[in-house]
Design a protein around this motif. Structure first.
Motif, PDB file in Angstrom:
ATOM      1  N   GLU A 196       0.834  -1.210   0.000  1.00 39.65           N
ATOM      2  CA  GLU A 196       0.000   0.000   0.000  1.00 39.65           C
ATOM      3  C   GLU A 196       0.864   1.254   0.000  1.00 39.65           C
ATOM      4  O   GLU A 196       0.611   2.203  -0.753  1.00 39.65           O
ATOM      5  CB  GLU A 196      -0.931   0.009   1.222  1.00 39.65           C
ATOM      6  CG  GLU A 196      -2.028  -1.037   1.193  1.00 39.65           C
ATOM      7  CD  GLU A 196      -1.566  -2.366   1.756  1.00 39.65           C
ATOM      8  OE1 GLU A 196      -0.344  -2.524   2.010  1.00 39.65           O
ATOM      9  OE2 GLU A 196      -2.411  -3.245   1.955  1.00 39.65           O
ATOM     10  N   SER A 197       1.888   1.254   0.854  1.00 39.59           N
ATOM     11  CA  SER A 197       2.749   2.431   0.919  1.00 39.59           C
ATOM     12  C   SER A 197       3.543   2.603  -0.369  1.00 39.59           C
ATOM     13  O   SER A 197       3.767   3.725  -0.820  1.00 39.59           O
ATOM     14  CB  SER A 197       3.702   2.325   2.113  1.00 39.59           C
ATOM     15  OG  SER A 197       3.001   2.473   3.329  1.00 39.59           O
ATOM     16  N   TYR A 198       3.939   1.501  -0.949  1.00 42.22           N
ATOM     17  CA  TYR A 198       4.651   1.599  -2.229  1.00 42.22           C
ATOM     18  C   TYR A 198       3.750   2.206  -3.291  1.00 42.22           C
ATOM     19  O   TYR A 198       4.188   3.051  -4.078  1.00 42.22           O
ATOM     20  CB  TYR A 198       5.151   0.226  -2.669  1.00 42.22           C
ATOM     21  CG  TYR A 198       5.934   0.279  -3.963  1.00 42.22           C
ATOM     22  CD1 TYR A 198       5.352  -0.144  -5.161  1.00 42.22           C
ATOM     23  CD2 TYR A 198       7.230   0.765  -3.989  1.00 42.22           C
ATOM     24  CE1 TYR A 198       6.066  -0.069  -6.353  1.00 42.22           C
ATOM     25  CE2 TYR A 198       7.943   0.836  -5.180  1.00 42.22           C
ATOM     26  CZ  TYR A 198       7.358   0.413  -6.355  1.00 42.22           C
ATOM     27  OH  TYR A 198       8.055   0.490  -7.535  1.00 42.22           O
ATOM     28  N   ALA A 199       2.494   1.793  -3.282  1.00 42.17           N
ATOM     29  CA  ALA A 199       1.553   2.346  -4.256  1.00 42.17           C
ATOM     30  C   ALA A 199       1.341   3.842  -4.032  1.00 42.17           C
ATOM     31  O   ALA A 199       1.178   4.609  -4.977  1.00 42.17           O
ATOM     32  CB  ALA A 199       0.207   1.616  -4.165  1.00 42.17           C
ATOM     33  N   ALA A 200       1.384   4.250  -2.780  1.00 42.07           N
ATOM     34  CA  ALA A 200       1.105   5.652  -2.461  1.00 42.07           C
ATOM     35  C   ALA A 200       2.325   6.553  -2.610  1.00 42.07           C
ATOM     36  O   ALA A 200       2.177   7.747  -2.879  1.00 42.07           O
ATOM     37  CB  ALA A 200       0.579   5.752  -1.034  1.00 42.07           C
ATOM     38  N   LEU A 201       3.511   5.974  -2.411  1.00 44.61           N
ATOM     39  CA  LEU A 201       4.715   6.807  -2.331  1.00 44.61           C
ATOM     40  C   LEU A 201       5.816   6.432  -3.314  1.00 44.61           C
ATOM     41  O   LEU A 201       6.740   7.228  -3.517  1.00 44.61           O
ATOM     42  CB  LEU A 201       5.323   6.694  -0.914  1.00 44.61           C
ATOM     43  CG  LEU A 201       4.425   6.898   0.301  1.00 44.61           C
ATOM     44  CD1 LEU A 201       5.230   6.660   1.570  1.00 44.61           C
ATOM     45  CD2 LEU A 201       3.835   8.294   0.291  1.00 44.61           C
ATOM     46  N   GLY A 202       5.744   5.258  -3.874  1.00 53.68           N
ATOM     47  CA  GLY A 202       6.920   4.666  -4.488  1.00 53.68           C
ATOM     48  C   GLY A 202       7.313   5.155  -5.864  1.00 53.68           C
ATOM     49  O   GLY A 202       8.375   4.787  -6.362  1.00 53.68           O
ATOM     50  N   ASN A 203       6.487   5.986  -6.499  1.00 56.22           N
ATOM     51  CA  ASN A 203       6.815   6.430  -7.849  1.00 56.22           C
ATOM     52  C   ASN A 203       6.636   7.943  -7.966  1.00 56.22           C
ATOM     53  O   ASN A 203       5.783   8.432  -8.714  1.00 56.22           O
ATOM     54  CB  ASN A 203       5.923   5.705  -8.861  1.00 56.22           C
ATOM     55  CG  ASN A 203       6.376   5.938 -10.290  1.00 56.22           C
ATOM     56  OD1 ASN A 203       7.553   6.181 -10.551  1.00 56.22           O
ATOM     57  ND2 ASN A 203       5.432   5.888 -11.212  1.00 56.22           N
ATOM     58  N   PRO A 204       7.436   8.698  -7.231  1.00 55.97           N
ATOM     59  CA  PRO A 204       7.187  10.141  -7.165  1.00 55.97           C
ATOM     60  C   PRO A 204       7.748  10.897  -8.371  1.00 55.97           C
ATOM     61  O   PRO A 204       8.697  10.439  -9.032  1.00 55.97           O
ATOM     62  CB  PRO A 204       7.949  10.549  -5.901  1.00 55.97           C
ATOM     63  CG  PRO A 204       9.085   9.592  -5.841  1.00 55.97           C
ATOM     64  CD  PRO A 204       8.563   8.294  -6.376  1.00 55.97           C
ATOM     65  N   ILE A 251      13.519   6.065   2.412  1.00 51.46           N
ATOM     66  CA  ILE A 251      12.253   5.353   2.210  1.00 51.46           C
ATOM     67  C   ILE A 251      12.182   4.777   0.807  1.00 51.46           C
ATOM     68  O   ILE A 251      11.800   3.614   0.601  1.00 51.46           O
ATOM     69  CB  ILE A 251      11.060   6.300   2.478  1.00 51.46           C
ATOM     70  CG1 ILE A 251      11.002   6.657   3.969  1.00 51.46           C
ATOM     71  CG2 ILE A 251       9.757   5.664   2.038  1.00 51.46           C
ATOM     72  CD1 ILE A 251       9.956   7.721   4.310  1.00 51.46           C
ATOM     73  N   LEU A 252      12.557   5.573  -0.199  1.00 51.60           N
ATOM     74  CA  LEU A 252      12.484   5.090  -1.579  1.00 51.60           C
ATOM     75  C   LEU A 252      13.462   3.934  -1.809  1.00 51.60           C
ATOM     76  O   LEU A 252      13.151   2.992  -2.529  1.00 51.60           O
ATOM     77  CB  LEU A 252      12.767   6.236  -2.538  1.00 51.60           C
ATOM     78  CG  LEU A 252      11.691   7.327  -2.586  1.00 51.60           C
ATOM     79  CD1 LEU A 252      12.127   8.503  -3.449  1.00 51.60           C
ATOM     80  CD2 LEU A 252      10.357   6.768  -3.084  1.00 51.60           C
TER      81      LEU A 252
END
Lengths: 431, 166
Positions: A196-204, A251-252
């Protein structure tokens, strides 16, 4: 991984760091700090309610071979449900420190949140309220950040929790003189390092350095023309702009590492348990930021409410995680031989079981304020010459609220906060 | 004498004529001010958005549709996993801006009519129009910096203090 750009204290011996009072350019008087014992403290809340019988008294064999000396066999009736992992390092933690076998959680309800908040504030929490309510006395993070370095970064104070619930509320208190400005960076790895966090944050969207400067210009313009200013701390602990970039990169990178499978078997023992993954994340933070203060917890042994043998098995896993954590500390430049590791259960468990029987015929255990649920241990491990090595204290000595003044003493700000705290420095553990 | 009398009469007539031609009724002039919507930047924005409101409004502002419950729950997970909420918000905004589905003008559209772009963008994110100084300042900044893209402006606004309030 990108390291912090500012100067770090060198992995040192016992150099005194007494600074005479002087007036800062800001006009603030900076009081002298005391002498540090070491520059880093890692405090582990071990591990969700551990009874001394199964831990230091080895009633079912040595379930903690990474921490305790001895090769006592696991009780035959539960051995089928307990998988020994082995040792993470060549030395057991007991050999590199002092073991208080009869420590006490002396006051307050023997609940997880009460136990956590008591030991993390140095003041017993006498309420048994398990809601997301911040303690009203400052946490160790706030005491550290406010009373050591005037510009102590949040990157130097981390709270790594394996569960949500009320634990996010422990990174800072509601005390009016402390609060979010001095809180810890809180992370719950199981939530942050997730799909979920990857989906929300992982491709900025990425911006060039020039674009970042322009963002700062525009945002500064917008903020200057907005009448309502955001109250400092209203969005929780805030990292500085430069620290924020480092944390964001971290985080990334963890997302990338997790996505590439590097976290599937990082310790070579197969998949990690929840506790072990939490400690693993703490290790990544240690390697990246070398924080001066970290608190990490484990909770999986709390399965003991309905399965004793699983509790014993999770105690083995928690012990391995603790041993591996120490190995990581000792292999991290800046923290090796410059860190004190403290491990304390937040409380014990009852002498009498409840009525739930596990598949191996053992009765489960709760923790409801009886005498045995207040009996815990405390391990203080650290470099020779600073921490008394291979010492076992069998008599009743020390209690949960002694951890915060001990950390204050180790990091040299005890003279700033001693009068605020009812506990005592565990001087028996130190040279 | 007679001539003097004629002259006097004609002079009188001339004076009367001049008076008549010069006397006009004074026009009533009313000075008015053109109606202008005058607001303080923080007018009526005293409430900080909750986490759910912030995510929902940001999603709607960028994608032109309401966020559904599953999407909201997905976005709420990192909030619970990290204590620096502003950092998480920043990362969420940047992640959204990198989506193919985001509704945003192109750079050429922005530069074709910077005034309109700014009017639309202020209205979208701040629910107001920029004042003259804000418009002038931002227009100059965009015109003088080719590095400024619509994404950059959106990101700057969405991570500003005013966007956190309603």
């Amino acid at each position: 991984m990108k390291r912090r750009g500012f100067i770090k204290k060198a992995a040192a011996t016992s150099a005194a760091a007494f600074v005479a009072p002087y007036i800062l350019p800001s006009g603030r008087l900076f009081a002298a700090t005391g002498t540090r014992i070491v520059d880093h403290v890692v405090f582990c809340l071990f591990a969700g309610g551990v009874r001394n019988l199964e831990a230091v008294h080895k009633a079912d064999g040595n379930l903690m071979p990474n921490t305790l000396l001895g090769s006592e066999s696991i009780s035959s009736d539960i051995s089928g449900g307990v998988n020994l992992i082995g040792q993470a390092g060549s030395q057991r933690l007991q050999e590199v420190g002092t073991l208080f076998k009869e420590f006490r959680f002396a006051q307050g309800p023997t609940g997880h949140f009460s136990g956590h908040s008591s030991v993390m504030t140095g003041v017993y929490n006498l309420q048994d309220i398990n809601i997301r309510q911040r303690p009203n006395t400052p946490t160790i993070f706030e005491l550290y950040r406010k009373h050591t370095d005037p510009s102590a970064s949040a990157l130097n104070a981390w709270w790594v929790s394996n569960a949500l619930g009320p634990y996010p509320a422990l990174n800072f208190s509601s005390h009016p003189e402390y609060g979010a400005l001095y809180g810890a960076n809180y992370i719950q790895p199981a939530s942050l390092i997730s799909n979920e966090s990857y989906a929300a944050l992982g491709n900025p969207k990425t911006f060039s350095n020039e674009q970042k400067d322009l963002v700062n210009q525009m945002r500064g313009f917008f903020d200057n023309h907005f009448g309502n200013q955001v109250v400092e701390g209203s969005a929780g602990v805030t990292n500085s702009a430069s620290d924020k970039e480092l944390v964001e990169q971290f985080i990334l990178e963890t997302f990338n590492n997790a996505a590439s499978g590097l976290y599937n078997n990082p310790w070579g023992i197969g998949g990690l348990s929840g506790d072990q993954f939490n400690v693993f994340a703490a290790e990544k933070i240690i390697e990246e930021f070398q924080p001066e203060l970290m608190v990490v917890n484990m909770q999986d042994v709390d399965v003991c409410h309905n399965n004793f043998t699983a509790y014993a098995n999770n105690l083995v896993k928690a012990d391995y995680a603790l041993g591996h954590l120490w190995q990581t500390i000792q292999s991290t430049p800046g923290m090796a031989d410059n860190t004190v590791l403290i491990a304390v259960p937040e409380h014990g468990r009852n002498a009498q079981p409840n009525t739930v029987i596990d598949p191996y015929g053992r009765y489960a255990l709760d923790h409801t304020n009886d005498d045995m649920s207040r009996e815990i241990f405390c391990l203080v491990a650290g470099p020779a010459g600073k921490v008394v090595q291979n010492q076992v204290i069998d008599q009743v000595m020390g209690e949960s609220i002694d951890v915060v003044p001990t950390i204050a003493k180790i990091l040299g700000f005890d003279d700033q906060v001693g009068g605020m705290l009812p506990g005592q420095h565990l001087e028996a553990a130190f040279v | 004498m007679r001539t003097m009398k004629h002259i006097s009469i004609w002079a009188l007539v001339a004076m009367i004529a001049i008076q008549i031609s010069g006397c006009t009724k004074e026009k009533d002039i009313i000075y008015e001010v053109n109606d202008v919507d005058v607001q303080q930047p923080n007018a009526n924005k005293d409430y900080a958005k909750t986490l759910t409101e912030f995510i929902s409004i940001a999603f709607a502002d960028l994608f032109g549709q309401n966020i559904n419950q599953a999407q909201l729950q997905t976005l709420a997970v990192p909030y619970s996993g990290f204590g620096d909420l502003k950092l998480i918000e920043d990362m969420i905004i940047k992640n959204m801006l990198n989506s193919q589905a985001v509704i945003i003008p192109s750079d050429s559209e922005m530069r074709a009519n910077v005034d309109q772009f700014l009017l639309d963008t202020y209205q979208k994110f701040f629910n107001r129009y920029p004042n003259e100084f804000e418009l002038w300042h931002m227009k100059n900044l965009i015109n003088e910096n080719s590095e400024i893209t619509p994404e950059l402006v959106y990101y700057s606004m969405m991570t500003s203090n005013e966007y956190r309030y309603y």
